[in-house]
Design a protein around this motif. Structure first.
Motif, PDB file in Angstrom:
ATOM      1  N   UNK A 161       0.865  -1.337   0.102  1.00 23.45           N
ATOM      2  CA  UNK A 161      -0.057   0.131   0.112  1.00 23.45           C
ATOM      3  C   UNK A 161       0.722   1.238   0.013  1.00 23.45           C
ATOM      4  N   UNK A 162       2.163   1.301   0.571  1.00 22.21           N
ATOM      5  CA  UNK A 162       2.890   2.291   0.468  1.00 22.21           C
ATOM      6  C   UNK A 162       3.278   2.612  -0.679  1.00 22.21           C
ATOM      7  N   UNK A 163       3.743   1.787  -1.464  1.00 21.02           N
ATOM      8  CA  UNK A 163       4.335   2.049  -2.937  1.00 21.02           C
ATOM      9  C   UNK A 163       3.090   2.747  -3.904  1.00 21.02           C
ATOM     10  N   UNK A 164       1.509   1.983  -3.424  1.00 22.33           N
ATOM     11  CA  UNK A 164       0.452   2.387  -4.140  1.00 22.33           C
ATOM     12  C   UNK A 164       0.165   3.833  -4.032  1.00 22.33           C
ATOM     13  N   UNK A 165       0.483   4.266  -2.670  1.00 21.19           N
ATOM     14  CA  UNK A 165      -0.149   5.681  -2.422  1.00 21.19           C
ATOM     15  C   UNK A 165       1.058   6.504  -2.882  1.00 21.19           C
ATOM     16  N   UNK A 166       2.140   6.136  -2.685  1.00 21.56           N
ATOM     17  CA  UNK A 166       3.452   7.022  -3.372  1.00 21.56           C
ATOM     18  C   UNK A 166       3.063   7.249  -4.774  1.00 21.56           C
ATOM     19  N   UNK A 167       2.445   6.265  -5.468  1.00 15.99           N
ATOM     20  CA  UNK A 167       2.156   6.342  -6.858  1.00 15.99           C
ATOM     21  C   UNK A 167       1.013   7.580  -7.343  1.00 15.99           C
ATOM     22  N   UNK A 168       0.004   7.412  -6.533  1.00 20.00           N
ATOM     23  CA  UNK A 168      -0.816   8.475  -6.605  1.00 20.00           C
ATOM     24  C   UNK A 168      -0.441   9.936  -6.214  1.00 20.00           C
ATOM     25  N   UNK A 169       0.491   9.674  -4.862  1.00 21.53           N
ATOM     26  CA  UNK A 169       0.973  11.132  -4.843  1.00 21.53           C
ATOM     27  C   UNK A 169       1.763  11.723  -5.877  1.00 21.53           C
ATOM     28  N   UNK A 170       2.539  10.895  -6.509  1.00 23.67           N
ATOM     29  CA  UNK A 170       3.068  11.427  -7.882  1.00 23.67           C
ATOM     30  C   UNK A 170       2.368  11.800  -8.666  1.00 23.67           C
ATOM     31  N   UNK A 171       1.201  11.225  -8.770  1.00 19.25           N
ATOM     32  CA  UNK A 171       0.293  11.444 -10.171  1.00 19.25           C
ATOM     33  C   UNK A 171      -0.364  12.738  -9.814  1.00 19.25           C
ATOM     34  N   UNK A 172      -0.400  13.093  -8.360  1.00 14.42           N
ATOM     35  CA  UNK A 172      -1.021  14.298  -8.076  1.00 14.42           C
ATOM     36  C   UNK A 172      -0.415  15.659  -8.267  1.00 14.42           C
ATOM     37  N   UNK A 173       0.982  15.452  -8.316  1.00 15.25           N
ATOM     38  CA  UNK A 173       1.919  16.587  -8.704  1.00 15.25           C
ATOM     39  C   UNK A 173       1.536  17.481  -9.822  1.00 15.25           C
TER      40      UNK A 173
END
Length: 299
Positions: free
Chosen positions: A74-86
């Motif tokens: 889940x950590x990697x998945x959330x980091x993925x959407x944090x990156x998308x949100x930039x």
């Protein structure tokens, strides 16, 4: 960035292949809701490996995400959407989080988020036994309404499953219901009508279940729902003419008895902050108020 795209009917199987891996009992994690309300919230999805990502806009037009579903990291998945949100100017947020989801996020990313309770999107969950039998003093009034309805009317319950002609008649009843209720000037009714129409028009493809109550061979009420998880059934739509006393009570009870008795729980979704709807759902004495929270990334 993730390859997000708008949700279409043809995406049902791919999205459900991820949603079937969870048991949060949350109404957000349901293809029918994601698709039917997609126009209002500009709902989009993307997949990457085992993960399903959902992105949408909240009522204030802010970019938001649901908790990623389907995988283990889940950590990697959330980091993925944090990156998308930039690519957006708004604050990163994950909405619709249950306490179970928060616990998982905190285990993987302790202290990374601030959480705020969102009462208006919290789900009302009841045992099917309660909805069918309405036992106990607190539900006496519900039994009274049903008994009065049965005394005053020649009525019959009919299932919509496998009966497209009845589904079409429900659309006609919905049009009548909207004409009556538009006087309330509730802006959410327009979107509710649009979503309900999509469900009726795609009833078989979405594999929905439905039921109606006839009074003197005229539709007095109808309901639409479907299995949500292995133990929970979700009710999407409840429409009834209030001029017929007890019409809502009888369709609620008969629908669960005839279409969902094999499930342990019934999720009747949120109240959207509408006072009358909240009072109506509280009056059935929910066994679980599935609290939802919004998470914002700390600076």
């Amino acid at each position: 960035m993730l390859p997000f795209k708008s949700i279409e009917l043809k995406d049902k199987d791919i999205i459900n292949s991820h949603l079937c891996k969870q048991n949060y009992r949350a109404s957000d994690l349901c293809f029918t809701n994601l698709y039917s309300w997609g126009k209002k919230f500009d709902t989009q999805y993307a997949t990457e490996g085992e993960w399903l990502f959902i992105r949408f806009r909240d009522n204030n037009n802010r970019n938001s995400y649901l908790k990623p579903v389907g995988g283990d990291n889940i950590k990697r998945a959330i980091e993925t959407i944090i990156d998308d949100h930039q690519q957006f100017d708004t604050t990163f947020q994950i909405r619709g989080l249950t306490q179970e989801m928060i616990n998982e996020i905190e285990t993987a990313m302790p202290g990374a988020f601030d959480y705020k309770f969102n009462r208006s999107v919290s789900d009302y969950i009841y045992t099917t036994e309660k909805m069918i039998n309405l036992t106990g003093k607190k539900l006496q009034s519900k039994r009274n309404h049903i008994n009065r309805f049965k005394r005053e009317n020649e009525w019959k319950y009919k299932s919509l499953t496998g009966n497209p002609a009845l589904v079409k008649e429900c659309k006609e009843m919905l049009d009548q219901w909207m004409q009556i209720n538009l006087e309330e000037k509730d802006p959410s009714l327009v979107y509710d009508d649009f979503a309900t129409t999509l469900m009726l028009e795609n009833f078989e493809y979405l594999e929905l279940k439905g039921g109606l109550i006839c009074v003197n061979n005229e539709i007095a009420a109808f309901t639409i729902g479907e299995p949500l998880t292995k133990d929970t059934f979700i009710v999407h739509v409840e429409k009834a003419f209030t001029t017929i006393h007890g019409a809502y009570n009888i369709i609620n009870q008969q629908f669960i008895e005839n279409e969902a008795a094999d499930f342990t729980y019934v999720n009747r979704e949120e109240d959207m902050g509408i006072e009358n709807l909240r009072n109506a759902k509280l009056s059935y004495q929910p066994d679980i108020l599935l609290e939802k929270y919004n998470a914002r990334l700390k600076n």
